[in-house]
Design a protein around this motif. Structure first.
Motif, PDB file in Angstrom:
ATOM      1  N   VAL A   1       0.833  -1.206   0.000  1.00 16.06           N
ATOM      2  CA  VAL A   1       0.000   0.000   0.000  1.00 16.06           C
ATOM      3  C   VAL A   1       0.865   1.251   0.000  1.00 16.06           C
ATOM      4  O   VAL A   1       0.590   2.220  -0.718  1.00 16.06           O
ATOM      5  CB  VAL A   1      -0.959  -0.010   1.210  1.00 16.06           C
ATOM      6  CG1 VAL A   1      -1.712   1.316   1.315  1.00 16.06           C
ATOM      7  CG2 VAL A   1      -1.941  -1.174   1.109  1.00 16.06           C
TER       8      VAL A   1
ATOM      9  N   ASN B   1      -6.603   7.300   6.382  1.00 16.10           N
ATOM     10  CA  ASN B   1      -6.284   5.959   6.867  1.00 16.10           C
ATOM     11  C   ASN B   1      -6.467   5.831   8.377  1.00 16.10           C
ATOM     12  O   ASN B   1      -6.569   4.727   8.905  1.00 16.10           O
ATOM     13  CB  ASN B   1      -4.855   5.574   6.484  1.00 16.10           C
ATOM     14  CG  ASN B   1      -4.673   4.061   6.434  1.00 16.10           C
ATOM     15  OD1 ASN B   1      -5.639   3.318   6.245  1.00 16.10           O
ATOM     16  ND2 ASN B   1      -3.444   3.606   6.601  1.00 16.10           N
TER      17      ASN B   1
ATOM     18  N   GLU C   1      -8.137   2.504   8.281  1.00 12.91           N
ATOM     19  CA  GLU C   1      -7.231   1.552   8.932  1.00 12.91           C
ATOM     20  C   GLU C   1      -6.762   0.415   8.011  1.00 12.91           C
ATOM     21  O   GLU C   1      -7.033  -0.762   8.234  1.00 12.91           O
ATOM     22  CB  GLU C   1      -7.898   0.957  10.176  1.00 12.91           C
ATOM     23  CG  GLU C   1      -8.253   2.006  11.212  1.00 12.91           C
ATOM     24  CD  GLU C   1      -8.926   1.411  12.448  1.00 12.91           C
ATOM     25  OE1 GLU C   1      -9.590   0.367  12.314  1.00 12.91           O
ATOM     26  OE2 GLU C   1      -8.769   1.989  13.537  1.00 12.91           O
ATOM     27  N   ILE C   2      -6.046   0.768   6.950  1.00 11.18           N
ATOM     28  CA  ILE C   2      -5.439  -0.206   6.050  1.00 11.18           C
ATOM     29  C   ILE C   2      -3.958  -0.347   6.391  1.00 11.18           C
ATOM     30  O   ILE C   2      -3.242   0.659   6.464  1.00 11.18           O
ATOM     31  CB  ILE C   2      -5.592   0.228   4.576  1.00 11.18           C
ATOM     32  CG1 ILE C   2      -7.066   0.378   4.207  1.00 11.18           C
ATOM     33  CG2 ILE C   2      -4.916  -0.778   3.642  1.00 11.18           C
ATOM     34  CD1 ILE C   2      -7.875  -0.884   4.341  1.00 11.18           C
TER      35      ILE C   2
ATOM     36  N   ARG D   1       1.203  -3.872   3.902  1.00  8.95           N
ATOM     37  CA  ARG D   1       0.650  -5.102   3.332  1.00  8.95           C
ATOM     38  C   ARG D   1       0.581  -4.985   1.801  1.00  8.95           C
ATOM     39  O   ARG D   1       0.287  -3.930   1.257  1.00  8.95           O
ATOM     40  CB  ARG D   1      -0.743  -5.371   3.885  1.00  8.95           C
ATOM     41  CG  ARG D   1      -1.355  -6.707   3.434  1.00  8.95           C
ATOM     42  CD  ARG D   1      -2.591  -7.034   4.230  1.00  8.95           C
ATOM     43  NE  ARG D   1      -2.275  -7.220   5.659  1.00  8.95           N
ATOM     44  CZ  ARG D   1      -3.183  -7.435   6.598  1.00  8.95           C
ATOM     45  NH1 ARG D   1      -4.476  -7.493   6.268  1.00  8.95           N
ATOM     46  NH2 ARG D   1      -2.825  -7.576   7.856  1.00  8.95           N
TER      47      ARG D   1
ATOM     48  N   LEU E   1      -4.810  -8.018   0.281  1.00 10.12           N
ATOM     49  CA  LEU E   1      -5.930  -7.285   0.867  1.00 10.12           C
ATOM     50  C   LEU E   1      -7.249  -7.937   0.474  1.00 10.12           C
ATOM     51  O   LEU E   1      -7.376  -8.510  -0.609  1.00 10.12           O
ATOM     52  CB  LEU E   1      -5.935  -5.829   0.391  1.00 10.12           C
ATOM     53  CG  LEU E   1      -4.734  -4.962   0.762  1.00 10.12           C
ATOM     54  CD1 LEU E   1      -4.890  -3.578   0.147  1.00 10.12           C
ATOM     55  CD2 LEU E   1      -4.553  -4.854   2.269  1.00 10.12           C
TER      56      LEU E   1
ATOM     57  N   GLN F   1     -10.917  -4.016   1.655  1.00 10.40           N
ATOM     58  CA  GLN F   1      -9.695  -3.253   1.917  1.00 10.40           C
ATOM     59  C   GLN F   1      -9.159  -2.617   0.648  1.00 10.40           C
ATOM     60  O   GLN F   1      -8.668  -1.483   0.660  1.00 10.40           O
ATOM     61  CB  GLN F   1      -8.636  -4.166   2.554  1.00 10.40           C
ATOM     62  CG  GLN F   1      -8.935  -4.565   3.988  1.00 10.40           C
ATOM     63  CD  GLN F   1      -7.923  -5.552   4.536  1.00 10.40           C
ATOM     64  OE1 GLN F   1      -7.488  -6.478   3.832  1.00 10.40           O
ATOM     65  NE2 GLN F   1      -7.534  -5.380   5.789  1.00 10.40           N
ATOM     66  N   LYS F   2      -9.247  -3.339  -0.473  1.00  7.20           N
ATOM     67  CA  LYS F   2      -8.822  -2.768  -1.751  1.00  7.20           C
ATOM     68  C   LYS F   2      -9.687  -1.565  -2.123  1.00  7.20           C
ATOM     69  O   LYS F   2      -9.188  -0.552  -2.631  1.00  7.20           O
ATOM     70  CB  LYS F   2      -8.903  -3.824  -2.854  1.00  7.20           C
ATOM     71  CG  LYS F   2      -7.860  -4.920  -2.756  1.00  7.20           C
ATOM     72  CD  LYS F   2      -8.053  -5.948  -3.871  1.00  7.20           C
ATOM     73  CE  LYS F   2      -7.051  -7.087  -3.751  1.00  7.20           C
ATOM     74  NZ  LYS F   2      -7.265  -8.116  -4.803  1.00  7.20           N
TER      75      LYS F   2
ATOM     76  N   ARG G   1     -11.309   0.413  -0.046  1.00 13.24           N
ATOM     77  CA  ARG G   1     -10.948   1.526   0.836  1.00 13.24           C
ATOM     78  C   ARG G   1      -9.633   2.168   0.404  1.00 13.24           C
ATOM     79  O   ARG G   1      -9.485   3.401   0.432  1.00 13.24           O
ATOM     80  CB  ARG G   1     -10.851   1.035   2.283  1.00 13.24           C
ATOM     81  CG  ARG G   1     -12.197   0.879   2.977  1.00 13.24           C
ATOM     82  CD  ARG G   1     -12.036   0.402   4.399  1.00 13.24           C
ATOM     83  NE  ARG G   1     -11.908  -1.059   4.458  1.00 13.24           N
ATOM     84  CZ  ARG G   1     -11.571  -1.736   5.543  1.00 13.24           C
ATOM     85  NH1 ARG G   1     -11.306  -1.094   6.662  1.00 13.24           N
ATOM     86  NH2 ARG G   1     -11.503  -3.050   5.513  1.00 13.24           N
ATOM     87  N   THR G   2      -8.665   1.334   0.005  1.00  9.27           N
ATOM     88  CA  THR G   2      -7.376   1.859  -0.454  1.00  9.27           C
ATOM     89  C   THR G   2      -7.554   2.713  -1.693  1.00  9.27           C
ATOM     90  O   THR G   2      -7.007   3.822  -1.795  1.00  9.27           O
ATOM     91  CB  THR G   2      -6.407   0.697  -0.754  1.00  9.27           C
ATOM     92  OG1 THR G   2      -6.198  -0.071   0.434  1.00  9.27           O
ATOM     93  CG2 THR G   2      -5.072   1.227  -1.249  1.00  9.27           C
TER      94      THR G   2
END
Length: 321
Positions: free
Chosen positions: A113, A136, A140-141, A145, A150, A154-155, A157-158
């Motif tokens: 990330v 973040n 919270e990623i 990582r 992910l 999570q992807k 959110r990123t």
């Protein structure tokens, strides 16, 4: 409470001046077979800074195709897509001003990330690492990582954080809550509204989660099988279909439900829930008068949601004919 700003979807021919950050579609048509069967046809709308525009429609109505045209991934068969009067397609300088959160995030799977943060900061002049870090704290990623490790949520959110930190003029989101947990689904709209309110950002969102969209969007384009079904300010659109509770104690008179203005209906005994398409000119009193003249013992208009309007306008009485 839904975010409100002073804007409406204006016809293209009455636009008097261009505002910085305004995205505009003019009669956009796109097909994949040389124009024989258009996926989207003659679509026009504009979104000014400080506004959130919802793009909704059933599967196969062309939402993702239209979004790929808006972001400059696809060219149109005809029509124009402009940002501040400049064409989007094949225009790198303009495309840098558009953030795009796709339904499927296909970043480099072996990148961490934090590597994507560096990549974006090198690609986009307006990218702010501090803004990514602030977001973040909410989402919270783990920045160390790898993308390939992910989860889908999570992807998503990123991708959202990277595109928000770009500080784009236009942010386009295709199913942005897909794969998100309940907490993230609540946080993401809050961040969008905050950015729109204070950053003069224009947002276009396509989603099937209409309850969430209704809380934040100002304007809507609703696509159907034959093109645009409804378009404009959300509050204005919702006045075009009335939802009525109608009671016929002695039974429904013959021929009432065949009226073309009745979009859909259901009933439990003598109580009918009827969706009435009153268009832009009919007044609510006309529906009430119609049912009263047909012998209704009670006629009461109730609030209709965007989701109800979407479902019933696309069914078009299919369950009853």
């Amino acid at each position: 409470m839904r975010f409100i700003a002073a804007f409406c979807v204006k016809p293209v021919n009455v636009i008097s001046e261009m505002e910085d950050g305004m995205i505009e579609l003019r009669n956009v048509t796109k097909s994949y077979d040389g124009g024989i069967h258009p996926i989207v046809e003659d679509i026009s709308f504009l979104v000014e800074p400080g506004r959130i525009h919802g793009l909704i429609g059933p599967n196969g109505s062309g939402k993702t195709t239209l979004i790929r045209c808006i972001t400059g991934i696809l060219t149109t068969d005809s029509g124009k897509i402009l940002l501040d009067g400049e064409p989007v397609y094949d225009n790198p300088a303009v495309k840098k001003r558009i953030g795009y959160v796709a339904d499927n995030c296909n970043y480099f799977p072996k990148y961490r990330v934090q590597d994507m943060v560096k990549f974006y900061s090198g690609m986009y002049e307006g990218f702010e690492i501090e803004e990514f870090s602030r977001l973040n704290e909410v989402f919270e990623i783990p920045v160390k990582r790898r993308i390939g490790h992910l989860s889908k949520g999570q992807k998503m959110r990123t991708s959202f954080m990277l595109n928000m930190a770009m500080n784009p003029d236009v942010l386009v989101l295709d199913e942005p809550t897909s794969g998100l947990d309940a907490i993230a689904k609540a946080d993401l709209p809050d961040q969008i509204v905050s950015k729109v309110e204070y950053g003069e950002l224009a947002v276009i969102i396509s989603t099937h989660h209409l309850y969430e969209l209704e809380k934040i969007c100002d304007t809507v384009t609703m696509l159907g099988a034959s093109g645009v079904s409804y378009q404009g300010e959300l509050d204005d659109i919702k006045t075009q279909i009335g939802k009525y509770q109608v009671v016929f104690k002695n039974g429904m008179p013959e021929g009432v439900l065949s009226d073309a203005r009745i979009v859909n209906y259901s009933n439990i005994g003598s109580v009918y829930t009827i969706l009435w398409d009153q268009g832009k000119e009919d007044l609510p009193e006309e529906a009430e008068q119609f049912f009263t003249e047909k012998g209704a013992d009670l006629v009461e208009r109730t609030e209709i949601s965007l989701e109800e309007m979407f479902i019933y306008s696309n069914r078009r009485r299919g369950n009853h004919e």
